[in-house]
Scaffold this motif. Structure first.
Motif, short mmCIF file in Angstrom:
data_model
loop_
_atom_site.label_atom_id
_atom_site.label_comp_id
_atom_site.label_asym_id
_atom_site.label_seq_id
_atom_site.Cartn_x
_atom_site.Cartn_y
_atom_site.Cartn_z
N CYS A 51 14.07 43.67 -31.01
CA CYS A 51 13.30 42.88 -30.28
C CYS A 51 13.71 41.48 -30.66
O CYS A 51 13.30 40.24 -29.93
N GLU A 52 14.68 41.06 -31.30
CA GLU A 52 15.33 39.78 -31.54
C GLU A 52 16.73 39.59 -30.78
O GLU A 52 17.40 38.58 -30.68
N ILE A 53 17.18 40.54 -29.83
CA ILE A 53 18.58 40.62 -29.31
C ILE A 53 18.33 39.44 -28.16
O ILE A 53 17.38 39.12 -27.48
N LYS A 54 19.49 38.73 -28.02
CA LYS A 54 19.69 37.65 -27.25
C LYS A 54 20.38 38.06 -26.02
O LYS A 54 20.02 37.76 -24.92
N GLY A 55 21.28 39.05 -26.17
CA GLY A 55 21.99 39.79 -25.32
C GLY A 55 23.01 38.91 -24.52
O GLY A 55 23.09 39.25 -23.23
N LEU A 56 23.39 38.10 -25.15
CA LEU A 56 24.57 37.09 -24.44
C LEU A 56 25.89 37.80 -24.33
O LEU A 56 26.76 37.54 -23.41
N ASP A 57 26.50 38.14 -25.61
CA ASP A 57 27.71 38.76 -25.61
C ASP A 57 28.03 40.07 -25.99
O ASP A 57 29.07 40.33 -26.48
N SER A 95 25.67 45.31 -30.19
CA SER A 95 26.13 45.99 -31.11
C SER A 95 25.89 45.85 -32.53
O SER A 95 25.96 46.76 -33.49
N TYR A 96 24.99 44.48 -32.95
CA TYR A 96 24.65 44.47 -34.22
C TYR A 96 23.39 45.01 -34.35
O TYR A 96 22.72 44.67 -35.62
N VAL A 97 22.67 45.82 -33.87
CA VAL A 97 21.39 46.13 -33.98
C VAL A 97 21.53 47.60 -34.95
O VAL A 97 21.89 48.62 -34.19
N ARG A 98 21.36 47.35 -36.28
CA ARG A 98 21.57 48.36 -37.27
C ARG A 98 20.95 49.71 -37.06
O ARG A 98 21.28 50.71 -37.38
N SER A 99 19.57 49.72 -36.60
CA SER A 99 18.67 50.85 -36.53
C SER A 99 19.04 51.67 -35.30
O SER A 99 18.85 53.04 -35.41
N HIS A 100 20.12 51.18 -34.48
CA HIS A 100 20.43 52.07 -33.43
C HIS A 100 21.92 52.68 -33.71
O HIS A 100 22.53 53.31 -32.81
N TYR A 101 22.39 52.48 -34.95
CA TYR A 101 23.64 53.09 -35.27
C TYR A 101 23.26 54.59 -35.36
O TYR A 101 22.53 54.89 -36.50
N GLY A 102 24.01 55.57 -34.96
CA GLY A 102 23.61 56.74 -34.96
C GLY A 102 24.77 57.83 -34.46
O GLY A 102 25.73 57.16 -34.16
#
Length: 193
Positions: A184-190, A140-147
């Motif tokens: 590219c920095e997503i860990k994808g855990l939570d 959810s914190y991937v700012r570039s994909h807020y649209g």
């Protein structure tokens, strides 16, 4: 008799090549599938909405499959969102059934990503425009994909109908450059980072 009676389905696809900067090699694709469904509870109060929500899962699966197909497969999808427009004889809670039914279906179609599915809902008449929020499917914190993307159907929802919409995109905002957590920095855990 089924609680889900679909009058029509609309599929919208946008290709975005640039936002004033350099033209992309491949466009950002944003697809929205919207179903106009009879509201089985229009004009009356119903205390148990769970049967309707359960039956809507099949519609969510159908719309999700259409979107995945239009975008070239689940591996191409990076962002998603959902929305509902409830006709005037319904209540906002009738649109809220889509949180689970639509969100569950999209997650399943995309291999069960971690991030919450952003959502919007409103009450409105035929031709109401709803802006659906988009967010990255894994974090959810991937700012570039807020649209956002839009759903509207010229003749729906009628007073006794609901427009249920799902949205998917192949990336984030074109020319995003405001920092934050990169995809590219997503860990994808939570579902957050």
């Amino acid at each position: 008799m089924s609680l889900v009676n679909v009058r029509k389905i609309k599929l919208d696809i946008e290709e975005v090549w640039h936002e004033g900067g350099a033209r992309l090699q491949e466009p950002l694709k944003v697809a929205v599938a919207t179903a106009i469904v009879a509201n089985p509870y229009a004009g009356r109060y119903e205390s148990d909405l769970l049967p309707f929500m359960a039956e809507l899962r099949a519609l969510g699966a159908t719309l999700s499959a259409q979107l995945v197909d239009q975008l070239g497969g689940a591996a191409q999808v990076q962002a998603y969102g959902k929305g509902a427009i409830v006709g005037e004889d319904g209540e906002l809670e009738h649109g809220a059934v889509w949180h689970e039914a639509g969100g569950w279906a999209m997650r399943e179609a995309l291999g069960n990503p971690k991030a919450m599915v952003p959502s919007a809902k409103t009450i409105g008449g035929a031709g109401t425009r709803l802006m659906i929020p988009l967010g990255h499917i894994q974090a959810s914190y991937v700012r570039s994909h807020y649209g956002t993307c839009e759903t509207t159907v010229w003749d729906g929802p009628r007073r006794n109908e609901i427009a249920f919409a799902l949205a998917m995109a192949t990336g984030g905002r074109v020319h995003a450059r405001l920092g934050g957590l990169a995809a590219c920095e997503i860990k994808g855990l939570d579902g957050l980072r």
